[in-house]
Write an enzyme that holds these catalytic residues in place. Structure first.
Site, PDB file in Angstrom:
ATOM      1  N   HIS A  73      14.693   9.563   7.496  1.00  9.01           N
ATOM      2  CA  HIS A  73      14.830   9.744   6.049  1.00  9.01           C
ATOM      3  C   HIS A  73      13.441  10.013   5.478  1.00  9.01           C
ATOM      4  O   HIS A  73      12.451   9.423   5.926  1.00  9.01           O
ATOM      5  CB  HIS A  73      15.434   8.468   5.448  1.00  9.01           C
ATOM      6  CG  HIS A  73      15.379   8.430   3.959  1.00  9.01           C
ATOM      7  ND1 HIS A  73      15.937   9.416   3.187  1.00  9.01           N
ATOM      8  CD2 HIS A  73      14.813   7.550   3.098  1.00  9.01           C
ATOM      9  CE1 HIS A  73      15.725   9.139   1.900  1.00  9.01           C
ATOM     10  NE2 HIS A  73      15.041   8.010   1.832  1.00  9.01           N
ATOM     11  N   CYS A 101      20.015   5.863   0.473  1.00 12.07           N
ATOM     12  CA  CYS A 101      19.268   6.747   1.380  1.00 12.07           C
ATOM     13  C   CYS A 101      19.799   6.716   2.814  1.00 12.07           C
ATOM     14  O   CYS A 101      19.399   7.530   3.641  1.00 12.07           O
ATOM     15  CB  CYS A 101      17.779   6.421   1.332  1.00 12.07           C
ATOM     16  SG  CYS A 101      17.082   6.780  -0.288  1.00 12.07           S
ATOM     17  N   ASN A 109      12.135  12.928  -2.024  1.00 12.33           N
ATOM     18  CA  ASN A 109      13.227  12.110  -1.495  1.00 12.33           C
ATOM     19  C   ASN A 109      14.532  12.575  -2.132  1.00 12.33           C
ATOM     20  O   ASN A 109      14.785  12.307  -3.305  1.00 12.33           O
ATOM     21  CB  ASN A 109      12.939  10.640  -1.809  1.00 12.33           C
ATOM     22  CG  ASN A 109      14.002   9.702  -1.273  1.00 12.33           C
ATOM     23  OD1 ASN A 109      15.049  10.145  -0.796  1.00 12.33           O
ATOM     24  ND2 ASN A 109      13.740   8.406  -1.359  1.00 12.33           N
TER      25      ASN A 109
HETATM   26  C1  LIG Z   1       6.302   4.035  -4.707  1.00 19.30           C
HETATM   27  C2  LIG Z   1       5.081   4.030  -3.804  1.00 19.30           C
HETATM   28  C3  LIG Z   1       4.705   5.438  -3.417  1.00 19.30           C
HETATM   29  C4  LIG Z   1       3.910   3.400  -4.560  1.00 19.30           C
HETATM   30  O1  LIG Z   1       2.786   3.348  -3.713  1.00 19.30           O
HETATM   31  P1  LIG Z   1       1.922   2.008  -3.640  1.00 19.30           P
HETATM   32  O2  LIG Z   1       0.798   2.320  -2.771  1.00 19.30           O
HETATM   33  O3  LIG Z   1       2.867   0.909  -3.216  1.00 19.30           O
HETATM   34  O4  LIG Z   1       1.460   1.839  -5.126  1.00 19.30           O
HETATM   35  P2  LIG Z   1       1.699   0.585  -6.089  1.00 19.30           P
HETATM   36  O5  LIG Z   1       3.132   0.511  -6.503  1.00 19.30           O
HETATM   37  O6  LIG Z   1       1.075  -0.614  -5.467  1.00 19.30           O
HETATM   38  O7  LIG Z   1       0.824   1.040  -7.305  1.00 19.30           O
HETATM   39  C5  LIG Z   1      -0.586   1.123  -7.182  1.00 19.30           C
HETATM   40  C6  LIG Z   1      -1.118   1.588  -8.517  1.00 19.30           C
HETATM   41  O8  LIG Z   1      -0.739   2.965  -8.725  1.00 19.30           O
HETATM   42  C7  LIG Z   1      -0.112   3.083 -10.006  1.00 19.30           C
HETATM   43  N1  LIG Z   1       0.890   4.151  -9.932  1.00 19.30           N
HETATM   44  C8  LIG Z   1       2.212   4.063  -9.665  1.00 19.30           C
HETATM   45  N2  LIG Z   1       2.765   5.267  -9.712  1.00 19.30           N
HETATM   46  C9  LIG Z   1       1.781   6.135  -9.990  1.00 19.30           C
HETATM   47  C10 LIG Z   1       1.740   7.535 -10.184  1.00 19.30           C
HETATM   48  N3  LIG Z   1       2.828   8.308 -10.056  1.00 19.30           N
HETATM   49  N4  LIG Z   1       0.550   8.104 -10.458  1.00 19.30           N
HETATM   50  C11 LIG Z   1      -0.564   7.374 -10.577  1.00 19.30           C
HETATM   51  N5  LIG Z   1      -0.587   6.028 -10.428  1.00 19.30           N
HETATM   52  C12 LIG Z   1       0.576   5.428 -10.140  1.00 19.30           C
HETATM   53  C13 LIG Z   1       0.491   1.723 -10.268  1.00 19.30           C
HETATM   54  O9  LIG Z   1       0.686   1.534 -11.639  1.00 19.30           O
HETATM   55  C14 LIG Z   1      -0.556   0.806  -9.703  1.00 19.30           C
HETATM   56  O10 LIG Z   1      -1.592   0.686 -10.645  1.00 19.30           O
HETATM   57  P3  LIG Z   1      -2.320  -0.718 -10.853  1.00 19.30           P
HETATM   58  O11 LIG Z   1      -2.960  -1.037  -9.535  1.00 19.30           O
HETATM   59  O12 LIG Z   1      -3.282  -0.418 -11.948  1.00 19.30           O
HETATM   60  O13 LIG Z   1      -1.251  -1.678 -11.237  1.00 19.30           O
HETATM   61  C15 LIG Z   1       5.360   3.202  -2.537  1.00 19.30           C
HETATM   62  O14 LIG Z   1       5.442   1.833  -2.868  1.00 19.30           O
HETATM   63  C16 LIG Z   1       6.598   3.607  -1.831  1.00 19.30           C
HETATM   64  O15 LIG Z   1       6.672   4.680  -1.260  1.00 19.30           O
HETATM   65  N6  LIG Z   1       7.619   2.710  -1.790  1.00 19.30           N
HETATM   66  C17 LIG Z   1       8.816   2.955  -1.087  1.00 19.30           C
HETATM   67  C18 LIG Z   1       9.574   4.027  -1.777  1.00 19.30           C
HETATM   68  C19 LIG Z   1      10.847   4.332  -1.078  1.00 19.30           C
HETATM   69  O16 LIG Z   1      10.845   4.490   0.102  1.00 19.30           O
HETATM   70  N7  LIG Z   1      11.881   4.428  -1.873  1.00 19.30           N
HETATM   71  C20 LIG Z   1      13.130   4.883  -1.489  1.00 19.30           C
HETATM   72  C21 LIG Z   1      13.718   4.028  -0.453  1.00 19.30           C
HETATM   73  S1  LIG Z   1      14.797   4.968   0.375  1.00 19.30           S
END
Ligand SMILES: CC(C)(COP(=O)(O)OP(=O)(O)OC[C@H]1O[C@@H](n2cnc3c(N)ncnc32)[C@H](O)[C@@H]1OP(=O)(O)O)[C@@H](O)C(=O)NCCC(=O)NCCS
Length: 330
Positions: A255, A114, A285
């Protein structure tokens, strides 16, 4: 060595016409529009049709950026393509693109996930600044849909496909130009965001296919925490090094991975929402494509004007962290 000032002479982007909406994803995995919007800010993403590769997205963007710069492809003597999804592992997408548009000189692909665009822009800038090339074509392009597992709800809602291209040329004294950059890498974060197979560590085999190892794997929370912290740290450090306050910035172009990551950095720099570009709702993204896509949208909306002081920032797999300070020259 005497370095000469370098300006952005042209910018263009391209996204494929196909759309993948949150409603579409609701039919594919256990997710909801509300969850995706609330946790990420994404509504829809552009996705290629079968057989379309990264250079196919980069080509129209590159041609239009070169045209805006008042040049022809034959004037381009250096190409750097930031990408995580090259058409092929080799030859490089830079070579493929060079042949398609008829540029000359030399070039290569750059792998920084990224941060692909911020790093590629920095590399093109250094070569033009040193005088070793005259006009550099800097591309950030990815077909993320080619490495996304559409049965994994934790990653498939996040990514889209897209490309952007910038032409860099020498600036006249006093013209708005690129100012400074600050980058760092932290390889200890590698396992948190990676594609485990397909490289020399774990070449393609029936087992790697069966185990779905040719797709993006992410520990979302680890990446999120690192991105929030580093996005703020690097931009504040670059501002400080240049004796600039956040309030002096005209635009912050981060980004586009998650709305909450961008807003946290903007808050730290005391930026009002009108100085922050967020367009991930329409693209998701796109990895190396996000920053040129955000610059192009800001320009179209009249939010990016000649001489504006702009901060670019990125955090990506690696981990890679980047920031660039510039005066907009178009
Ligand atoms: C991926 C992201 C959106 C997830 O959000 P979060 O608030 O951290 O959510 P979590 O991973 O803690 O998951 C919370 C719950 O939602 C669930 N979940 C994950 N994806 C889901 C989806 N698409 N729909 C519904 N539920 C979902 C998980 O299973 C988890 O359930 P649980 O509590 O029963 O285990 C977030 O972590 C993020 O943006 N990370 C960085 C991503 C990024 O920048 N990536 C590229 C780098 S350049």
């Amino acid at each position: 060595m005497n370095l000469r000032p370098v300006k952005i002479a042209g910018l263009a982007t391209y996204v494929p016409p196909g759309l993948l909406t949150n409603a579409d994803l609701e039919k594919m995995v256990e997710t909801s529009n509300e969850w995706i919007l609330q946790r990420t800010g994404i509504r829809e993403r552009h996705i290629v049709s079968a057989g379309v590769a990264t250079s196919d997205l980069a080509e129209p963007a590159a041609r239009e950026a070169i045209r805006e710069a008042g040049l022809t492809p034959a004037d381009i003597d250096f190409i750097v393509v930031g990408t995580t999804t090259p058409d092929t592992i080799f030859p490089s997408t830079a070579c493929t693109l060079q042949a398609k548009i008829g540029a000359r000189g030399w070039g290569f692909d750059l792998g920084a996930a990224c941060s692909g665009f911020t790093y590629a822009l920095t590399v093109g800038w250094q070569f033009v600044a040193s005088g070793s090339v005259e006009h550099a074509l800097v591309v950030g392009a990815d077909v993320m849909s080619s490495i996304i597992d559409y049965t994994d709800r934790s990653t498939c809602v996040l990514f889209g496909d897209g490309a952007g291209a910038i032409v860099l040329s020498p600036a006249e004294p006093g013209e708005p130009a690129l100012i400074d950059f600050l980058h760092e890498i932290d390889g200890s974060g590698g396992p948190a965001l990676c594609m485990p197979a397909g490289g020399s560590r774990c070449p393609a085999s029936h087992e790697t296919i069966d185990q779905r190892l040719h797709y993006v794997k992410q520990d979302g929370q680890t990446v999120f925490k690192f991105a929030v912290k580093k996005n703020q740290e690097i931009t504040m450090a670059l501002l400080e090094r240049n004796g600039i306050a956040g309030s002096d910035l005209d635009l912050f172009v981060s980004h586009q991975a998650n709305r909450r990551i961008i807003e946290a950095a903007a808050q730290r720099m005391n930026l009002s929402p009108d100085k922050v570009v967020i367009n991930l709702d329409r693209y998701g993204n796109t990895t190396a494509g996000t920053i040129p896509l955000a610059l192009a949208d800001a320009r179209k909306q009249g939010r990016l004007k000649k001489n504006d002081l702009v901060m670019l920032a990125s955090v990506g797999a690696g981990f890679t962290v980047g920031s660039i300070l510039l005066r907009w020259s178009l």
